[in-house]
Design a protein around this motif. Structure first.
Motif, PDB file in Angstrom:
ATOM      1  N   GLN A 127      67.918  51.063  74.439  1.00 39.28           N
ATOM      2  CA  GLN A 127      68.353  52.335  75.030  1.00 39.28           C
ATOM      3  C   GLN A 127      69.724  52.708  74.446  1.00 39.28           C
ATOM      4  OE1 GLN A 127      66.793  54.294  77.048  1.00 39.28           O
ATOM      5  NE2 GLN A 127      68.108  55.138  78.623  1.00 39.28           N
ATOM      6  N   ASP A 128      69.864  53.949  73.957  1.00 39.25           N
ATOM      7  CA  ASP A 128      71.105  54.435  73.319  1.00 39.25           C
ATOM      8  C   ASP A 128      71.322  53.885  71.914  1.00 39.25           C
ATOM      9  OD1 ASP A 128      71.917  56.189  75.265  1.00 39.25           O
ATOM     10  OD2 ASP A 128      72.942  54.623  76.400  1.00 39.25           O
ATOM     11  N   GLY A 129      70.361  53.103  71.401  1.00 43.98           N
ATOM     12  CA  GLY A 129      70.455  52.597  70.022  1.00 43.98           C
ATOM     13  C   GLY A 129      70.403  53.775  69.049  1.00 43.98           C
ATOM     14  N   TYR A 130      70.949  53.580  67.848  1.00 47.32           N
ATOM     15  CA  TYR A 130      71.071  54.678  66.881  1.00 47.32           C
ATOM     16  C   TYR A 130      69.935  54.688  65.867  1.00 47.32           C
ATOM     17  CZ  TYR A 130      75.781  55.538  68.522  1.00 47.32           C
ATOM     18  OH  TYR A 130      76.857  55.849  69.303  1.00 47.32           O
ATOM     19  N   LEU A 131      69.486  55.911  65.578  1.00 47.18           N
ATOM     20  CA  LEU A 131      68.515  56.110  64.502  1.00 47.18           C
ATOM     21  C   LEU A 131      69.206  56.817  63.345  1.00 47.18           C
ATOM     22  CD1 LEU A 131      65.501  56.434  63.395  1.00 47.18           C
ATOM     23  CD2 LEU A 131      65.551  58.686  64.493  1.00 47.18           C
ATOM     24  N   LYS A 145      58.284  66.287  67.218  1.00 50.60           N
ATOM     25  CA  LYS A 145      57.874  65.911  68.589  1.00 50.60           C
ATOM     26  C   LYS A 145      58.466  64.564  68.999  1.00 50.60           C
ATOM     27  CE  LYS A 145      53.826  68.470  69.828  1.00 50.60           C
ATOM     28  NZ  LYS A 145      52.471  68.621  69.338  1.00 50.60           N
ATOM     29  N   PRO A 146      58.182  63.481  68.266  1.00 48.66           N
ATOM     30  CA  PRO A 146      58.774  62.197  68.705  1.00 48.66           C
ATOM     31  C   PRO A 146      60.295  62.220  68.713  1.00 48.66           C
ATOM     32  CG  PRO A 146      57.664  61.953  66.567  1.00 48.66           C
ATOM     33  CD  PRO A 146      57.296  63.292  67.110  1.00 48.66           C
ATOM     34  N   LEU A 147      60.909  62.938  67.757  1.00 49.83           N
ATOM     35  CA  LEU A 147      62.380  62.971  67.721  1.00 49.83           C
ATOM     36  C   LEU A 147      62.935  63.652  68.968  1.00 49.83           C
ATOM     37  CD1 LEU A 147      63.099  63.855  63.968  1.00 49.83           C
ATOM     38  CD2 LEU A 147      63.765  61.752  65.152  1.00 49.83           C
ATOM     39  N   PHE A 151      64.678  60.939  71.681  1.00 48.85           N
ATOM     40  CA  PHE A 151      66.061  60.795  71.223  1.00 48.85           C
ATOM     41  C   PHE A 151      66.928  61.907  71.804  1.00 48.85           C
ATOM     42  CE2 PHE A 151      63.533  58.505  68.183  1.00 48.85           C
ATOM     43  CZ  PHE A 151      64.301  57.380  67.904  1.00 48.85           C
ATOM     44  N   ARG A 152      68.184  61.579  72.047  1.00 47.50           N
ATOM     45  CA  ARG A 152      69.144  62.608  72.454  1.00 47.50           C
ATOM     46  C   ARG A 152      70.171  62.787  71.337  1.00 47.50           C
ATOM     47  NH1 ARG A 152      74.132  60.379  74.360  1.00 47.50           N
ATOM     48  NH2 ARG A 152      73.948  58.179  74.931  1.00 47.50           N
ATOM     49  N   ASP A 153      70.942  63.844  71.429  1.00 42.66           N
ATOM     50  CA  ASP A 153      71.982  64.153  70.432  1.00 42.66           C
ATOM     51  C   ASP A 153      71.411  64.169  69.015  1.00 42.66           C
ATOM     52  OD1 ASP A 153      73.603  63.998  72.646  1.00 42.66           O
ATOM     53  OD2 ASP A 153      74.317  61.967  72.192  1.00 42.66           O
ATOM     54  N   VAL A 154      70.234  64.759  68.859  1.00 37.87           N
ATOM     55  CA  VAL A 154      69.605  64.762  67.532  1.00 37.87           C
ATOM     56  C   VAL A 154      70.303  65.790  66.636  1.00 37.87           C
ATOM     57  CG1 VAL A 154      67.457  65.182  66.271  1.00 37.87           C
ATOM     58  CG2 VAL A 154      67.385  64.086  68.514  1.00 37.87           C
ATOM     59  N   GLN A 155      70.698  65.352  65.450  1.00 33.26           N
ATOM     60  CA  GLN A 155      71.363  66.257  64.494  1.00 33.26           C
ATOM     61  C   GLN A 155      70.814  66.025  63.097  1.00 33.26           C
ATOM     62  OE1 GLN A 155      75.391  64.967  65.976  1.00 33.26           O
ATOM     63  NE2 GLN A 155      75.946  66.920  65.059  1.00 33.26           N
ATOM     64  N   VAL A 156      70.757  67.122  62.322  1.00 38.23           N
ATOM     65  CA  VAL A 156      70.240  67.035  60.954  1.00 38.23           C
ATOM     66  C   VAL A 156      71.378  67.334  59.985  1.00 38.23           C
ATOM     67  CG1 VAL A 156      68.638  68.080  59.294  1.00 38.23           C
ATOM     68  CG2 VAL A 156      67.950  67.804  61.684  1.00 38.23           C
ATOM     69  N   PHE A 157      71.512  66.507  58.942  1.00 31.51           N
ATOM     70  CA  PHE A 157      72.538  66.731  57.906  1.00 31.51           C
ATOM     71  C   PHE A 157      71.860  66.752  56.543  1.00 31.51           C
ATOM     72  CE2 PHE A 157      74.503  64.712  61.507  1.00 31.51           C
ATOM     73  CZ  PHE A 157      75.585  65.544  61.740  1.00 31.51           C
ATOM     74  N   SER A 158      72.366  67.631  55.679  1.00 30.16           N
ATOM     75  CA  SER A 158      71.729  67.709  54.356  1.00 30.16           C
ATOM     76  C   SER A 158      72.325  66.656  53.421  1.00 30.16           C
ATOM     77  CB  SER A 158      71.922  69.095  53.759  1.00 30.16           C
ATOM     78  OG  SER A 158      73.288  69.291  53.473  1.00 30.16           O
ATOM     79  N   PHE A 159      71.499  66.212  52.481  1.00 33.69           N
ATOM     80  CA  PHE A 159      71.992  65.352  51.402  1.00 33.69           C
ATOM     81  C   PHE A 159      72.998  66.156  50.575  1.00 33.69           C
ATOM     82  CE2 PHE A 159      69.253  61.576  49.817  1.00 33.69           C
ATOM     83  CZ  PHE A 159      69.260  61.017  51.076  1.00 33.69           C
ATOM     84  N   ILE A 173      70.092  62.025  62.668  1.00 33.17           N
ATOM     85  CA  ILE A 173      70.624  60.973  63.538  1.00 33.17           C
ATOM     86  C   ILE A 173      70.247  61.283  64.979  1.00 33.17           C
ATOM     87  CG2 ILE A 173      72.550  60.447  61.966  1.00 33.17           C
ATOM     88  CD1 ILE A 173      74.399  61.769  64.018  1.00 33.17           C
ATOM     89  N   GLY A 174      70.156  60.260  65.785  1.00 32.87           N
ATOM     90  CA  GLY A 174      69.813  60.457  67.193  1.00 32.87           C
ATOM     91  C   GLY A 174      70.032  59.157  67.942  1.00 32.87           C
ATOM     92  N   ARG A 175      70.042  59.251  69.282  1.00 41.15           N
ATOM     93  CA  ARG A 175      70.192  58.045  70.109  1.00 41.15           C
ATOM     94  C   ARG A 175      68.973  57.885  70.985  1.00 41.15           C
ATOM     95  NH1 ARG A 175      76.151  57.001  72.236  1.00 41.15           N
ATOM     96  NH2 ARG A 175      75.321  54.896  72.175  1.00 41.15           N
ATOM     97  N   LYS A 176      68.450  56.681  71.024  1.00 44.93           N
ATOM     98  CA  LYS A 176      67.175  56.410  71.708  1.00 44.93           C
ATOM     99  C   LYS A 176      67.281  56.654  73.219  1.00 44.93           C
ATOM    100  CE  LYS A 176      62.978  54.820  71.924  1.00 44.93           C
ATOM    101  NZ  LYS A 176      62.811  54.885  73.338  1.00 44.93           N
ATOM    102  N   ARG A 177      66.272  57.343  73.716  1.00 48.44           N
ATOM    103  CA  ARG A 177      66.176  57.591  75.160  1.00 48.44           C
ATOM    104  C   ARG A 177      64.778  57.272  75.638  1.00 48.44           C
ATOM    105  NH1 ARG A 177      68.992  61.459  78.076  1.00 48.44           N
ATOM    106  NH2 ARG A 177      67.470  60.872  79.652  1.00 48.44           N
ATOM    107  N   LYS A 178      64.640  57.074  76.938  1.00 44.30           N
ATOM    108  CA  LYS A 178      63.278  57.011  77.492  1.00 44.30           C
ATOM    109  C   LYS A 178      62.698  58.419  77.398  1.00 44.30           C
ATOM    110  CE  LYS A 178      63.344  52.999  80.380  1.00 44.30           C
ATOM    111  NZ  LYS A 178      64.522  52.759  81.227  1.00 44.30           N
ATOM    112  N   LEU A 179      61.414  58.556  77.598  1.00 43.69           N
ATOM    113  CA  LEU A 179      60.739  59.848  77.427  1.00 43.69           C
ATOM    114  C   LEU A 179      61.492  61.007  78.108  1.00 43.69           C
ATOM    115  CD1 LEU A 179      58.220  61.224  76.261  1.00 43.69           C
ATOM    116  CD2 LEU A 179      57.097  60.802  78.445  1.00 43.69           C
TER     117      LEU A 179
END
Ligand SMILES: C[S@@+](CC[C@H](N)C(=O)[O-])C[C@H]1O[C@@H](n2cnc3c(N)ncnc32)[C@H](O)[C@@H]1O
Length: 343
Positions: A127-131, A145-147, A151-159, A173-179
């Motif tokens: 729980q709260d682990g980082y992706l 959908k799964p993201l 996950f909470r605090d999901v953000q997308v960054f470009s290469f 990036i995101g932090r793991k949450r329960k459903l």
């Protein structure tokens, strides 16, 4: 297996150095944090990001898995989707840069591998682990959908633009949450799906660059990791253990024929004779050929073929069968840890 092998061969595109530098400048890994890369390649990336953490990798390609063993704490050689057993809710960071491709999923449907890997491994995060998820930006629509639901605090960054051309990747990036309930996840899902619809040049200007990624501190793991193992044996790992245990000589002597090995034929053997002896098990054992170490085992399998059946409709009748013998020779090449089967 042929498809998997070609996926492994073609799917090796390590995280570019510049991206790796940027990511490691943003990460602080506490001593004892547990990090997992299920598609670790030669593990240069996780090794760099891992710092004081405990690093775990999985790799399909045998040579790369061997290389990874010199860089990570623990590596499984095998298919990360089907050949591993790993405790859930155990890792503080999941670094996922999977092959960019499609393949049949467990439900028999063709799906993006990025989604399959995400769904399989998100449950291994605490729980709260980082992706940290590296994928082509247009695949965001398959992973939205799964993201958004897990996950909470999901953000997308470009290469960086200099590395974007090849595969058009982004880092999520995101932090793991329960459903998360569907209505609460809606905004995140739309945010991700919208990126995927853009043309590459518009994506590059719409998504923030990786330099803007927030700094992340990955905490130490709580409690031990119970299970992290592959379901198939890696000969290069097993052979030293078997040698150490002293059972190798017993195994080889069991493989070798006990009788008739002093017979000298009157004439030199023809190739056909050699083939029969090979399949009959008379040449079983360890051999060296052109500097390669091989273990040979010949067997003849018996099966029955129905050649004729007749009946009078009352349940009585005759079935004529013919015995068939199929000679098979298996060869294990100890250098490359491959098994060849000749039938
Ligand atoms: C894109 S590379 C990523 C390498 C490394 N993680 C990095 O980012 O630098 C993907 C790796 O996944 C491996 N791979 C492909 N399919 C796999 C599977 N089913 N199980 C485990 N590894 C796999 C490939 O062999 C390749 O080395």
């Amino acid at each position: 297996m042929a498809r998997l092998a070609s996926q492994a061969k073609a799917g090796f595109y390590p995280t570019p150095d510049k991206v790796c530098d940027l990511l490691s400048s943003k990460l602080e890994i506490e001593e004892g944090a547990r990090l997992l890369d299920p598609c670790c390649g030669k593990a240069k990336t996780l090794c760099r990001l891992g710092a004081d953490g405990v690093t775990y990798g999985i790799e399909l390609d045998h040579e790369r898995a061997q290389k990874s063993r010199t860089r990570l704490h623990k590596v499984i050689w095998g298919d990360a989707l089907t050949e591993v057993r790993i405790s859930p809710v155990s890792f503080n960071l999941l670094y996922l840069n999977p092959p960019y491709d499609t393949a049949l999923a467990a439900d028999g449907k063709e799906k993006r591998l990025e989604e399959q890997f995400l769904r399989k491994y998100m449950g291994n995060l605490v729980q709260d682990g980082y992706l940290l998820f590296v994928i082509p930006y247009y695949v965001l629509k398959h992973c939205a959908k799964p993201l958004s639901r897990y996950f909470r605090d999901v953000q997308v960054f470009s290469f960086p633009e200099s590395d974007f051309g090849g595969f058009k990747q982004c880092v999520v990036i995101g932090r793991k949450r329960k459903l998360i309930p569907k209505n609460e996840a809606q905004d995140t899902q739309e945010y991700l799906e919208k990126f995927a619809t853009l043309l590459p040049e518009f994506f590059l200007s719409a998504a923030p660059p990786l330099e803007e990624m927030p700094e992340i501190t990955v905490p130490a793991a709580q409690g031990p990791l119970k299970t992290f193992q592959g379901t198939k044996v890696d000969p290069l790992e097993a052979i030293p253990l078997i040698r150490k245990a002293g059972i190798m000589s017993t195994v080889l002597s069991e493989l070798a024929p006990r009788k008739n090995n002093h017979i000298r034929p009157l004439n030199p053997l023809e190739n056909g004779h050699m083939a029969l002896m090979l399949a009959g098990g008379y040449m079983n054992g360890a051999v060296q050929k052109d500097g390669r170490q091989l273990v040979i085992k010949g067997v003849v399998d018996k099966s029955e073929e129905i050649v004729k059946s007749s009946g009078d409709g009352t349940g009585k009748g005759t079935i004529t069968t013919r015995d068939q013998y199929k000679p098979t020779v298996k060869v294990i090449d100890l250098q490359v840890a491959e098994i060849f089967t000749i039938q």
